[in-house]
Design a protein around this motif. Structure first.
Motif, PDB file in Angstrom:
ATOM      1  N   LYS A  38     -45.472  49.507 -30.371  1.00 22.18           N
ATOM      2  CA  LYS A  38     -46.798  48.902 -30.172  1.00 22.18           C
ATOM      3  C   LYS A  38     -46.705  47.712 -29.224  1.00 22.18           C
ATOM      4  N   LYS A  39     -45.615  46.971 -29.320  1.00 17.45           N
ATOM      5  CA  LYS A  39     -45.412  45.869 -28.376  1.00 17.45           C
ATOM      6  C   LYS A  39     -45.280  46.418 -26.951  1.00 17.45           C
ATOM      7  N   LYS A  40     -44.540  47.504 -26.826  1.00 18.06           N
ATOM      8  CA  LYS A  40     -44.373  48.120 -25.507  1.00 18.06           C
ATOM      9  C   LYS A  40     -45.722  48.612 -24.969  1.00 18.06           C
ATOM     10  N   LYS A  41     -46.518  49.183 -25.834  1.00 19.72           N
ATOM     11  CA  LYS A  41     -47.837  49.661 -25.392  1.00 19.72           C
ATOM     12  C   LYS A  41     -48.673  48.499 -24.873  1.00 19.72           C
ATOM     13  N   LEU A  42     -48.625  47.356 -25.570  1.00 20.32           N
ATOM     14  CA  LEU A  42     -49.387  46.193 -25.129  1.00 20.32           C
ATOM     15  C   LEU A  42     -48.897  45.718 -23.755  1.00 20.32           C
ATOM     16  N   ILE A  43     -47.593  45.646 -23.578  1.00 21.32           N
ATOM     17  CA  ILE A  43     -47.039  45.221 -22.288  1.00 21.32           C
ATOM     18  C   ILE A  43     -47.469  46.175 -21.175  1.00 21.32           C
ATOM     19  N   LYS A  44     -47.448  47.476 -21.453  1.00 18.48           N
ATOM     20  CA  LYS A  44     -47.838  48.458 -20.439  1.00 18.48           C
ATOM     21  C   LYS A  44     -49.314  48.298 -20.067  1.00 18.48           C
ATOM     22  N   MET A  45     -50.161  48.081 -21.059  1.00 15.19           N
ATOM     23  CA  MET A  45     -51.592  47.897 -20.792  1.00 15.19           C
ATOM     24  C   MET A  45     -51.827  46.646 -19.948  1.00 15.19           C
ATOM     25  N   LEU A  46     -51.087  45.597 -20.245  1.00 16.70           N
ATOM     26  CA  LEU A  46     -51.227  44.356 -19.477  1.00 16.70           C
ATOM     27  C   LEU A  46     -50.717  44.549 -18.052  1.00 16.70           C
ATOM     28  N   SER A  47     -49.619  45.265 -17.912  1.00 16.65           N
ATOM     29  CA  SER A  47     -49.075  45.548 -16.589  1.00 16.65           C
ATOM     30  C   SER A  47     -50.085  46.314 -15.749  1.00 16.65           C
ATOM     31  N   ASN A  67     -36.468  41.902 -31.329  1.00 23.08           N
ATOM     32  CA  ASN A  67     -36.153  42.990 -30.387  1.00 23.08           C
ATOM     33  C   ASN A  67     -36.462  42.593 -28.942  1.00 23.08           C
ATOM     34  N   SER A  68     -36.190  41.337 -28.613  1.00 30.82           N
ATOM     35  CA  SER A  68     -36.506  40.858 -27.262  1.00 30.82           C
ATOM     36  C   SER A  68     -35.690  41.540 -26.174  1.00 30.82           C
ATOM     37  N   GLU A  69     -34.455  41.943 -26.478  1.00 31.44           N
ATOM     38  CA  GLU A  69     -33.685  42.676 -25.472  1.00 31.44           C
ATOM     39  C   GLU A  69     -34.407  43.955 -25.066  1.00 31.44           C
ATOM     40  N   GLU A  70     -34.943  44.667 -26.056  1.00 27.12           N
ATOM     41  CA  GLU A  70     -35.671  45.898 -25.755  1.00 27.12           C
ATOM     42  C   GLU A  70     -36.960  45.601 -24.975  1.00 27.12           C
ATOM     43  N   MET A  71     -37.618  44.509 -25.339  1.00 31.72           N
ATOM     44  CA  MET A  71     -38.840  44.114 -24.625  1.00 31.72           C
ATOM     45  C   MET A  71     -38.508  43.774 -23.169  1.00 31.72           C
ATOM     46  N   ALA A  72     -37.395  43.076 -22.980  1.00 27.90           N
ATOM     47  CA  ALA A  72     -36.985  42.692 -21.626  1.00 27.90           C
ATOM     48  C   ALA A  72     -36.631  43.924 -20.793  1.00 27.90           C
ATOM     49  N   GLU A  73     -35.886  44.835 -21.388  1.00 30.48           N
ATOM     50  CA  GLU A  73     -35.498  46.047 -20.674  1.00 30.48           C
ATOM     51  C   GLU A  73     -36.722  46.867 -20.296  1.00 30.48           C
ATOM     52  N   TYR A  74     -37.692  46.961 -21.205  1.00 31.07           N
ATOM     53  CA  TYR A  74     -38.904  47.715 -20.913  1.00 31.07           C
ATOM     54  C   TYR A  74     -39.699  47.044 -19.795  1.00 31.07           C
ATOM     55  N   SER A  75     -39.751  45.723 -19.806  1.00 26.96           N
ATOM     56  CA  SER A  75     -40.439  44.987 -18.743  1.00 26.96           C
ATOM     57  C   SER A  75     -39.798  45.271 -17.394  1.00 26.96           C
ATOM     58  N   ARG A  76     -38.475  45.360 -17.396  1.00 29.17           N
ATOM     59  CA  ARG A  76     -37.757  45.654 -16.154  1.00 29.17           C
ATOM     60  C   ARG A  76     -38.068  47.070 -15.672  1.00 29.17           C
ATOM     61  N   GLU A  77     -38.156  48.018 -16.614  1.00 28.64           N
ATOM     62  CA  GLU A  77     -38.495  49.395 -16.253  1.00 28.64           C
ATOM     63  C   GLU A  77     -39.869  49.473 -15.592  1.00 28.64           C
ATOM     64  N   ALA A 135     -30.411  36.145 -22.032  1.00 30.89           N
ATOM     65  CA  ALA A 135     -31.313  36.364 -20.902  1.00 30.89           C
ATOM     66  C   ALA A 135     -30.548  36.829 -19.668  1.00 30.89           C
ATOM     67  N   ILE A 136     -29.405  36.224 -19.416  1.00 36.19           N
ATOM     68  CA  ILE A 136     -28.587  36.627 -18.267  1.00 36.19           C
ATOM     69  C   ILE A 136     -28.084  38.059 -18.441  1.00 36.19           C
ATOM     70  N   ALA A 137     -27.734  38.407 -19.687  1.00 36.58           N
ATOM     71  CA  ALA A 137     -27.200  39.738 -19.966  1.00 36.58           C
ATOM     72  C   ALA A 137     -28.215  40.837 -19.652  1.00 36.58           C
ATOM     73  N   VAL A 138     -29.506  40.546 -19.844  1.00 34.73           N
ATOM     74  CA  VAL A 138     -30.542  41.546 -19.561  1.00 34.73           C
ATOM     75  C   VAL A 138     -31.167  41.338 -18.178  1.00 34.73           C
ATOM     76  N   GLN A 139     -30.587  40.427 -17.409  1.00 32.38           N
ATOM     77  CA  GLN A 139     -31.041  40.160 -16.038  1.00 32.38           C
ATOM     78  C   GLN A 139     -32.495  39.698 -15.981  1.00 32.38           C
ATOM     79  N   TYR A 163     -41.049  39.029 -15.504  1.00 34.29           N
ATOM     80  CA  TYR A 163     -41.347  38.519 -16.842  1.00 34.29           C
ATOM     81  C   TYR A 163     -40.608  37.220 -17.138  1.00 34.29           C
ATOM     82  N   LEU A 164     -41.201  36.459 -18.040  1.00 36.52           N
ATOM     83  CA  LEU A 164     -40.634  35.208 -18.515  1.00 36.52           C
ATOM     84  C   LEU A 164     -39.982  35.431 -19.873  1.00 36.52           C
TER      85      LEU A 164
END
Length: 287
Positions: A29-38, A61-71, A89-93, A76-77
């Protein structure tokens, strides 16, 4: 009156908006929200917080949120309050990071268990490491107008934190009305003084809507020359260490007002309203 031709709206809902929700929200659901905002056209979205999950379970699950944002190719901040968080943060670029410092000692200790000077000292090493990793840095100044523990906040307290953040190399500073009790007169005066003191610094206004003056405060900030604003879809948000504060200014309401005044945001209001309806289903605080 000053009405800029273009305004940048930075969406903070996926992080600031959801972090204080008591019921865990599924990752999908978090991913869906990010996609809608994008899809609504944002150039920047705050999506992750690398705070220890013990303190902010919603951001586990911020690593997953960060990776999805990159996809999704989103700039993203990610909130990184300490060295361990920066490592993640550096690990997920992560392209952009943010640090929080309160303008009052009491809030800062309650929020991150450090004095202001201790926080700034930690920022010194953190900023140096972040710059070496080519990360762009935002500094948040919380409680920049009033504090639930210390009352009205003197301008010099805000100036002190800004001085240090700028000296350490912050690329941008977001000035937060964390309690949501600022008024347009105070907003205009405070931002005018900041811009006079730091003409080469980029300032962002971050308003909460506790007393229903957030939109008026946006207009006041624009009169002082501010053209960048944080907002949260559906008006989600609130700070666990700011009792009584409500959510951020609602993105869809902010964009509607700006567009009506001829200030371009490059955002799709129809899609924002759809995202707002979905965002509100994620919250147990908004009825």
């Amino acid at each position: 009156m000053i009405f800029p031709k273009e305004v940048e709206v930075i969406e903070v809902g996926p992080r600031d908006g959801l972090q204080n929700e008591p019921n865990l929200i599924p990752l999908e659901k978090k991913k869906k929200l990010i996609k809608m905002l994008s899809e609504a056209g944002f150039s920047r979205i705050e999506t992750a917080s690398f705070v220890h999950p013990k303190w902010v379970p919603q951001m586990a699950n911020s690593e997953e949120m960060a990776e999805y944002s990159r996809e999704l190719a989103i700039t993203y901040l990610a909130l990184t309050p300490n060295q361990k968080a920066l490592e993640r943060a550096i690990a997920v670029q992560a392209p952009q990071i943010a640090v929080f410092i309160g303008a009052t000692e009491t809030f800062n200790r309650k929020n991150i268990n450090r004095s202001i000077d201790q926080s700034l000292e930690e920022c010194k090493d953190l900023f140096e490491r972040a710059k070496k990793a080519n990360l762009w840095i935002r500094g948040y100044v919380s409680m920049a107008f009033s504090c639930p523990y210390e009352g009205e906040v003197a301008f010099e307290k805000v100036r002190y934190v800004c001085d240090e953040l700028i000296r350490l190399g912050a690329d941008e500073i977001s000035i937060g009305d964390t309690t949501g009790k600022a008024n347009p007169k105070a907003v205009y005066e405070r931002f005018s003084r900041l811009r006079d003191l730091y003409p080469h610094t980029t300032f962002v206004a971050h308003f909460h809507d506790t007393e229903k003056m957030a939109l008026a405060n946006v207009v006041a900030a624009m009169q002082a020359g501010i053209t960048k604003f944080d907002s949260s879809i559906g008006g989600l948000g609130g700070c666990p260490y700011s009792p009584g504060a409500t959510g951020n200014v609602a993105t869809e309401e902010l964009v509607h007002m700006l567009e009506q005044m001829g200030c371009s945001t490059n955002l799709d209001l129809h899609k924002l309203r759809e995202a707002s309806r979905f965002a509100k289903t994620l919250s147990s605080r908004i009825q």
